[in-house]
Write a protein that holds these residues in place. Structure first.
Motif, mmCIF file in Angstrom:
data_model
loop_
_atom_site.group_PDB
_atom_site.id
_atom_site.type_symbol
_atom_site.label_atom_id
_atom_site.label_comp_id
_atom_site.label_asym_id
_atom_site.label_seq_id
_atom_site.Cartn_x
_atom_site.Cartn_y
_atom_site.Cartn_z
ATOM 1 N N TYR A 93 63.644 -25.908 17.506
ATOM 2 C CA TYR A 93 64.386 -26.977 16.865
ATOM 3 C C TYR A 93 65.410 -27.470 17.879
ATOM 4 C CZ TYR A 93 67.340 -29.429 13.513
ATOM 5 O OH TYR A 93 68.065 -30.388 12.838
ATOM 6 N N TYR A 97 67.034 -33.113 13.325
ATOM 7 C CA TYR A 97 65.648 -33.189 12.851
ATOM 8 C C TYR A 97 64.708 -33.649 13.963
ATOM 9 C CZ TYR A 97 67.343 -32.211 8.206
ATOM 10 O OH TYR A 97 67.923 -31.602 7.120
ATOM 11 N N TYR B 32 58.396 -30.783 -0.189
ATOM 12 C CA TYR B 32 58.437 -30.361 1.208
ATOM 13 C C TYR B 32 58.457 -31.522 2.190
ATOM 14 C CZ TYR B 32 57.425 -25.699 -0.434
ATOM 15 O OH TYR B 32 57.500 -24.485 -1.070
ATOM 16 N N HIS B 35 55.398 -33.200 8.767
ATOM 17 C CA HIS B 35 55.429 -33.574 10.175
ATOM 18 C C HIS B 35 54.102 -34.163 10.628
ATOM 19 C CE1 HIS B 35 58.968 -30.930 11.178
ATOM 20 N NE2 HIS B 35 58.519 -30.261 10.149
ATOM 21 N N PHE B 50 58.901 -36.665 11.550
ATOM 22 C CA PHE B 50 59.194 -35.837 10.374
ATOM 23 C C PHE B 50 59.731 -36.733 9.270
ATOM 24 C CE2 PHE B 50 60.425 -32.329 7.829
ATOM 25 C CZ PHE B 50 61.719 -32.527 7.374
ATOM 26 N N ARG B 52 61.431 -36.410 5.262
ATOM 27 C CA ARG B 52 61.972 -35.500 4.272
ATOM 28 C C ARG B 52 61.144 -35.553 2.985
ATOM 29 N NH1 ARG B 52 68.226 -34.309 4.783
ATOM 30 N NH2 ARG B 52 67.477 -32.774 3.304
ATOM 31 N N ASP B 99 56.483 -28.535 6.363
ATOM 32 C CA ASP B 99 57.693 -27.732 6.514
ATOM 33 C C ASP B 99 57.408 -26.391 5.833
ATOM 34 O OD1 ASP B 99 61.170 -28.669 5.946
ATOM 35 O OD2 ASP B 99 60.078 -28.158 7.776
ATOM 36 N N ASP B 104 63.703 -21.652 8.562
ATOM 37 C CA ASP B 104 64.294 -22.993 8.568
ATOM 38 C C ASP B 104 63.741 -23.777 9.752
ATOM 39 O OD1 ASP B 104 67.322 -21.450 7.573
ATOM 40 O OD2 ASP B 104 66.045 -22.750 6.340
ATOM 41 N N TYR B 105 63.580 -25.070 9.570
ATOM 42 C CA TYR B 105 63.116 -25.948 10.655
ATOM 43 C C TYR B 105 61.842 -25.388 11.272
ATOM 44 C CZ TYR B 105 67.944 -27.417 10.072
ATOM 45 O OH TYR B 105 69.136 -27.837 9.542
ATOM 46 N N ILE B 107 57.570 -25.384 11.356
ATOM 47 C CA ILE B 107 56.383 -26.195 11.117
ATOM 48 C C ILE B 107 55.207 -25.263 10.862
ATOM 49 C CG2 ILE B 107 54.878 -27.972 12.066
ATOM 50 C CD1 ILE B 107 57.184 -28.751 13.980
#
Lengths: 110, 120
Positions: A93, A97, B32, B35, B50, B52, B99, B104-105, B107
């Motif tokens: 990351y 984002y 979710y 991506h 990406f 949201r 996601d 977290d974050y 893929i």
């Protein structure tokens, strides 16, 4: 958004251990504990092997481990097996984002 | 289990447009973020975009910003990538990915991909 730096290739004999490095910057690898590693066999989709630097998803053998020091993350595969031969990609990351991948490392099991 | 099936790839001329789709099943799509990630032939992975969970915010790699648009239709459980002003360097397998449920974050998982070839 420069790609993370990985060695183009590594190799090892069955039963041995290999380590693949992944070097970024303080804006990605060094700035977050959100480094993941993917395994990709030819013609297949990437498969998650490690996430959050060192966590293993369910079903991934404990021969796979991850770590990080500063701006460099590492994937270690111990007890190499023939089926481990694949391409490996790190991913970090990078804030706001956005994500950045490494260039990939081809693992050859001799 | 989670299934992501991409479609819409093909051959397009430089400067042309193409829209990719990704049909999702096996999870609550509207909960979710999603991506797009691409892989040029013989090359590494490159994160593309990406969106949201509710489509409220969209993020792009610099290499596609202003040319590609990510969108979703939660009523159809489908993710899209509208690609305009295509260049030869956009030639790649395009993967749709979710996601992750955990971390977290992160893929994961990925679809099988659809090939886009930009060539005259």
């Amino acid at each position: 958004q420069s790609a993370l730096t990985q060695p183009r290739s590594v190799s090892g004999s069955p039963g041995q251990s290999v380590t693949i490095s992944c070097t970024g910057t303080s804006s990605d690898v060094g700035g977050y504990n959100y480094v993941s590693w993917y395994q990709q066999h030819p013609g297949k989709a990437p498969k998650l092997m490690i996430y959050d630097v060192s966590k293993r998803p369910s079903g991934v053998p404990d021969r796979f481990s991850g770590s990080k020091s500063g701006n460099t993350a590492s994937l270690t595969i111990s007890g190499l097996q023939a089926e481990d031969e694949a391409d490996y990609y790190c991913c970090s990351y990078a804030g706001s984002y956005s994500w950045v991948f490494g260039g990939g490392t081809k693992l050859t099991v001799l | 289990q989670v299934q992501l099936v991409e479609s819409g790839g093909g051959v397009v001329q430089p400067g042309g447009s193409l829209r990719l789709s990704c049909a999702a099943s096996g999870f609550t799509f509207s909960s979710y973020g999603m991506h797009w990630v691409r892989q040029a032939p013989g090359k590494g992975l490159e994160w593309v975009a990406f969106i949201r969970y509710d489509g409220s915010n969209k993020y792009y790699a610099d290499s596609v910003k202003g040319r590609f648009t990510i969108s979703r239709d939660n009523s159809k459980n489908t993710l899209y990538l509208q690609m305009n002003s295509l260049r030869a360097e956009d030639t790649a397998v395009y993967y749709c990915a979710k996601d992750a449920n955990y971390g977290d974050y992160l893929i994961d998982p990925w679809g099988q991909g659809t090939l886009v070839t930009v060539s005259s």
